[in-house]
Scaffold this motif. Structure first.
Motif, PDB file in Angstrom:
ATOM      1  N   PRO A  23       0.818  -1.208   0.000  1.00 64.43           N
ATOM      2  CA  PRO A  23       0.000   0.000   0.000  1.00 64.43           C
ATOM      3  C   PRO A  23       0.855   1.264   0.000  1.00 64.43           C
ATOM      4  O   PRO A  23       1.950   1.286   0.561  1.00 64.43           O
ATOM      5  CB  PRO A  23      -0.801  -0.102   1.301  1.00 64.43           C
ATOM      6  N   SER A  24       0.352   2.277  -0.665  1.00 64.40           N
ATOM      7  CA  SER A  24       1.056   3.558  -0.647  1.00 64.40           C
ATOM      8  C   SER A  24       0.684   4.292   0.636  1.00 64.40           C
ATOM      9  O   SER A  24      -0.365   4.050   1.226  1.00 64.40           O
ATOM     10  CB  SER A  24       0.662   4.397  -1.855  1.00 64.40           C
ATOM     11  N   HIS A  25       1.552   5.162   1.056  1.00 67.26           N
ATOM     12  CA  HIS A  25       1.287   5.997   2.215  1.00 67.26           C
ATOM     13  C   HIS A  25       0.828   7.342   1.663  1.00 67.26           C
ATOM     14  O   HIS A  25       1.650   8.181   1.288  1.00 67.26           O
ATOM     15  CB  HIS A  25       2.547   6.152   3.067  1.00 67.26           C
ATOM     16  N   PHE A  26      -0.485   7.530   1.570  1.00 66.44           N
ATOM     17  CA  PHE A  26      -1.036   8.734   0.979  1.00 66.44           C
ATOM     18  C   PHE A  26      -2.376   9.047   1.604  1.00 66.44           C
ATOM     19  O   PHE A  26      -3.168   8.155   1.873  1.00 66.44           O
ATOM     20  CB  PHE A  26      -1.214   8.554  -0.535  1.00 66.44           C
ATOM     21  N   PHE A  27      -2.617  10.332   1.856  1.00 72.25           N
ATOM     22  CA  PHE A  27      -3.954  10.756   2.241  1.00 72.25           C
ATOM     23  C   PHE A  27      -4.165  12.191   1.794  1.00 72.25           C
ATOM     24  O   PHE A  27      -3.227  12.926   1.519  1.00 72.25           O
ATOM     25  CB  PHE A  27      -4.191  10.625   3.749  1.00 72.25           C
ATOM     26  N   TRP A  28      -5.422  12.573   1.705  1.00 75.18           N
ATOM     27  CA  TRP A  28      -5.775  13.959   1.454  1.00 75.18           C
ATOM     28  C   TRP A  28      -7.088  14.242   2.141  1.00 75.18           C
ATOM     29  O   TRP A  28      -7.877  13.332   2.414  1.00 75.18           O
ATOM     30  CB  TRP A  28      -5.857  14.275  -0.035  1.00 75.18           C
ATOM     31  N   THR A  29      -7.316  15.485   2.443  1.00 76.04           N
ATOM     32  CA  THR A  29      -8.580  15.898   3.024  1.00 76.04           C
ATOM     33  C   THR A  29      -8.866  17.334   2.637  1.00 76.04           C
ATOM     34  O   THR A  29      -7.951  18.135   2.452  1.00 76.04           O
ATOM     35  CB  THR A  29      -8.583  15.741   4.562  1.00 76.04           C
TER      36      THR A  29
END
Length: 104
Positions: A23-29
């Motif tokens: 899994p990639s380590h990515f987030f957005w909000t």
């Protein structure tokens, strides 16, 4: 794991593919007028502004550890974040910092 990765993994499993999952380590909000995006990891290193300005509330910061860019943080700067995300894993310390402020 984000929603895109979950869907891809589910489809591959249904089709019988045995592909290792990383899994990639990515987030957005988005919260009102604020957009925060992050990719990579942010442990044991320095976070340096590489585009924009913290004071202006629109910047990108790169995290470096072990001589490599390990993480990228975007704050109200999606285009800059997208450009900087391409540097994950690249050698750090190329002198491209526009503010040069270490945020650790």
């Amino acid at each position: 794991m984000n929603a895109t990765e979950q869907g891809r993994r589910a489809a591959l499993n249904l089709l019988g593919h045995d592909e290792p999952f990383a899994p990639s380590h990515f987030f957005w909000t988005d919260a009102g007028d604020l957009r925060i995006q992050a990719a990579g990891t942010f442990a044991d290193g320095e976070l340096t502004v590489v585009d924009g300005s913290v004071a202006d509330g629109k910047f990108v910061a790169a995290h470096a550890a072990g001589g490599r860019v390990t993480g990228v943080l975007g704050w109200n700067n999606p285009r800059g974040f997208t450009r900087a995300r391409g540097r994950l894993g690249a050698p750090s310390g190329d002198g491209k910092s526009t503010e040069g402020k270490v945020l650790t």
